[in-house]
Scaffold this motif. Structure first.
Motif, PDB file in Angstrom:
ATOM      1  N   UNK A 173      41.361  38.972  36.691  1.00 46.06           N
ATOM      2  CA  UNK A 173      41.079  39.048  37.506  1.00 46.06           C
ATOM      3  C   UNK A 173      39.721  38.384  37.650  1.00 46.06           C
ATOM      4  N   UNK A 174      38.899  38.554  36.699  1.00 47.88           N
ATOM      5  CA  UNK A 174      38.104  38.410  36.380  1.00 47.88           C
ATOM      6  C   UNK A 174      37.429  37.155  35.802  1.00 47.88           C
ATOM      7  N   UNK A 175      38.624  36.614  34.622  1.00 48.01           N
ATOM      8  CA  UNK A 175      38.656  35.149  34.976  1.00 48.01           C
ATOM      9  C   UNK A 175      38.674  33.977  35.772  1.00 48.01           C
ATOM     10  N   UNK A 176      39.503  34.683  37.130  1.00 49.12           N
ATOM     11  CA  UNK A 176      40.124  33.501  37.666  1.00 49.12           C
ATOM     12  C   UNK A 176      39.013  33.558  38.800  1.00 49.12           C
ATOM     13  N   UNK A 177      38.887  34.629  38.909  1.00 45.22           N
ATOM     14  CA  UNK A 177      37.206  34.646  39.950  1.00 45.22           C
ATOM     15  C   UNK A 177      36.216  33.888  39.214  1.00 45.22           C
ATOM     16  N   UNK A 178      35.992  33.799  38.155  1.00 48.21           N
ATOM     17  CA  UNK A 178      34.888  33.104  36.994  1.00 48.21           C
ATOM     18  C   UNK A 178      35.620  32.048  37.673  1.00 48.21           C
ATOM     19  N   UNK A 179      36.443  31.308  37.319  1.00 50.41           N
ATOM     20  CA  UNK A 179      37.510  29.799  36.829  1.00 50.41           C
ATOM     21  C   UNK A 179      37.581  29.206  38.364  1.00 50.41           C
ATOM     22  N   UNK A 180      38.168  30.118  39.393  1.00 50.48           N
ATOM     23  CA  UNK A 180      38.255  29.508  41.120  1.00 50.48           C
ATOM     24  C   UNK A 180      36.937  29.743  42.125  1.00 50.48           C
ATOM     25  N   UNK A 181      35.348  29.884  41.242  1.00 49.72           N
ATOM     26  CA  UNK A 181      34.811  30.441  42.310  1.00 49.72           C
ATOM     27  C   UNK A 181      34.786  29.718  43.644  1.00 49.72           C
ATOM     28  N   UNK A 182      34.750  28.438  43.037  1.00 43.43           N
ATOM     29  CA  UNK A 182      34.078  27.353  43.848  1.00 43.43           C
ATOM     30  C   UNK A 182      35.664  27.342  45.457  1.00 43.43           C
ATOM     31  N   UNK A 183      36.843  27.247  44.556  1.00 40.59           N
ATOM     32  CA  UNK A 183      37.943  27.281  45.772  1.00 40.59           C
ATOM     33  C   UNK A 183      38.205  28.546  46.799  1.00 40.59           C
ATOM     34  N   UNK A 184      37.682  29.554  46.020  1.00 44.80           N
ATOM     35  CA  UNK A 184      37.787  30.866  46.400  1.00 44.80           C
ATOM     36  C   UNK A 184      36.821  31.365  47.595  1.00 44.80           C
ATOM     37  N   UNK A 185      35.315  30.962  47.423  1.00 43.14           N
ATOM     38  CA  UNK A 185      34.423  31.125  48.311  1.00 43.14           C
ATOM     39  C   UNK A 185      35.152  30.026  49.298  1.00 43.14           C
ATOM     40  N   UNK A 186      34.886  28.683  49.120  1.00 46.72           N
ATOM     41  CA  UNK A 186      35.220  27.830  49.917  1.00 46.72           C
ATOM     42  C   UNK A 186      36.990  28.128  50.918  1.00 46.72           C
ATOM     43  N   UNK A 187      37.811  28.541  50.419  1.00 43.08           N
ATOM     44  CA  UNK A 187      38.735  29.307  51.457  1.00 43.08           C
ATOM     45  C   UNK A 187      38.275  30.537  52.592  1.00 43.08           C
ATOM     46  N   UNK A 188      36.879  31.763  52.264  1.00 44.07           N
ATOM     47  CA  UNK A 188      36.682  32.627  52.713  1.00 44.07           C
ATOM     48  C   UNK A 188      36.057  31.862  53.350  1.00 44.07           C
ATOM     49  N   UNK A 189      35.428  31.096  53.361  1.00 46.04           N
ATOM     50  CA  UNK A 189      34.225  30.252  54.320  1.00 46.04           C
ATOM     51  C   UNK A 189      34.758  29.829  55.826  1.00 46.04           C
ATOM     52  N   UNK A 190      36.006  29.112  54.774  1.00 49.43           N
ATOM     53  CA  UNK A 190      36.529  29.056  56.637  1.00 49.43           C
ATOM     54  C   UNK A 190      37.489  30.278  58.223  1.00 49.43           C
ATOM     55  N   UNK A 191      36.890  31.653  57.518  1.00 51.70           N
ATOM     56  CA  UNK A 191      37.089  32.202  58.176  1.00 51.70           C
ATOM     57  C   UNK A 191      35.781  32.855  58.753  1.00 51.70           C
ATOM     58  N   UNK A 192      34.585  32.111  58.568  1.00 52.93           N
ATOM     59  CA  UNK A 192      34.212  32.371  59.523  1.00 52.93           C
ATOM     60  C   UNK A 192      32.906  31.654  60.573  1.00 52.93           C
ATOM     61  N   UNK A 193      32.241  31.740  61.220  1.00 52.45           N
ATOM     62  CA  UNK A 193      31.531  30.681  62.124  1.00 52.45           C
ATOM     63  C   UNK A 193      31.624  29.839  61.601  1.00 52.45           C
TER      64      UNK A 193
END
Length: 361
Positions: A173-193
């Motif tokens: 999990x640590x590896x994938x959170x580091x590797x795909x940080x931008x994609x994960x953060x971008x996916x979460x941001x779409x749920x925010x106003x």
């Protein structure tokens, strides 16, 4: 009463961003409260990846490609994890078992002799029956603790399996959170106003402060624990590894940790050296380490530390430690700082947080 409540709601929830902020905080709190146990590897991996992101960003600023930086930092993390599991934990476990088997009986014997002398010197304050009752309780508690430390029952096998699963999932999990940080953060941001100036203000205020605090605290634990271990080895102290780990971890709890860990240090030194010059030297060296930590190391590591009153720090430690154990104690100050930042940034009727100018969202 209704008018008072309506006025209060209008003052603190008239801005829609206040409602967004409240929903986000409630959702995060409920997620941790109800699913924290199941999601423990994910939450721990998020924390570790967040802390290691600073190293990745630093390597990127020096011209290194992101994937190479991620691989190097992840290799460092794996190396530290393997060293902790293969070298440090077995040594701490062995010394803990030896302490329970060898040192604890001597301490109990001396303590029992001291307690039995109290009714002789202070018969009007304490009786022999009270002393016997206290000794019986202590012996029972120590026997139970010793049994738990020295034996592993069949009932603990499921816990061992859970720990093994945790140790397998955490690095992935640590590896994938580091590797795909931008994609994960971008996916979460779409749920925010889209309008999230207050949320951005709280995040930007807390991002640097929490990262600096936790990274600084990790460095402090490593330095204080290592220096204590080296000093105790040079002083020929028994259980130097165990005591070094305890002293290092004690810095997690401000004001309280150093006071509590002084007891085992003094007890081991007393049993080994008695009332002698060696005992005094151990305590003087230990006091110097604590002085350097509190007056030199902490100001250097936490020059940008958050400004919290000692009462607020102790209250946060008690509250979050009671809720989430050791993790709660470790993150008590960052969580208290987050709470303070939310209060400062909360939109109120007729007032606007600095975030609207600071973030530019």
């Amino acid at each position: 009463m209704l008018r008072i409540l309506r006025n209060w709601a209008d003052q603190y929830f008239s801005d829609e961003e206040a409602v967004y902020l409240l929903v986000v905080l409630l959702a995060a709190g409920l997620l941790i409260a109800f699913f924290g146990g199941m999601l423990a590897p994910v939450l721990a991996a998020i924390v570790i990846a967040y802390l290691m992101q600073g190293l990745v960003s630093g390597l990127e600023r020096r011209g290194m490609r992101r994937m190479l930086a991620v691989n190097l930092v992840f290799a460092l993390f794996l190396g530290l994890l393997v060293m902790t599991l293969v070298l440090l934990l077995p040594m701490v476990w062995r010394q803990t078992a030896l302490l329970v088997q060898e040192q604890l009986p001597h301490v109990l014997k001396n303590g029992e002799a001291w307690l039995r002398e109290l009714p002789v010197h202070y018969p009007e304050v304490i009786s022999l029956e009270q002393v016997n009752s206290v000794i019986a309780v202590i012996q029972r508690q120590v026997a139970e603790a010793g049994q738990g430390v020295l034996t592993l029952s069949l009932a603990s096998i499921p816990n061992i399996v859970e720990v093994m699963v945790f140790l397998v999932l955490l690095p992935l999990l640590v590896f994938f959170f580091l590797k795909d940080k931008d994609a994960i953060v971008g996916w979460l941001m779409q749920f925010l106003p889209s309008r999230r100036r207050v949320l951005s203000h709280v995040w930007h205020e807390m991002d640097g402060q929490i990262a600096n605090y936790v990274r600084g605290k990790a460095v402090e634990i490593l330095l204080v624990g290592s220096v204590t271990f080296i000093a105790f080895v040079l002083l020929d102290m028994h259980y130097a590894v165990l005591l070094g780990v305890l002293v290092g971890l004690s810095v997690v709890v401000p004001y309280i940790g150093a006071t509590v860990v002084t007891l085992p240090v003094a007890a081991v030194a007393y049993v080994q050296f008695g009332w002698s010059g060696e005992f005094a030297l151990v305590m003087v060296v230990y006091g110097i380490i604590q002085f350097i930590d509190g007056n030199i190391l902490v100001p250097l590591l936490f020059s940008e530390a958050v400004n919290l009153h000692p009462v607020a720090i102790i209250t946060a430690i008690l509250l979050f430690g009671g809720l989430w154990g050791l993790w709660g104690v470790f993150f008590a100050i960052p969580l208290a700082t987050l709470f303070k930042a939310v209060l400062n940034a909360w939109p109120r009727e007729g007032s606007y947080p600095v975030a609207e100018q600071a973030t530019g969202d």
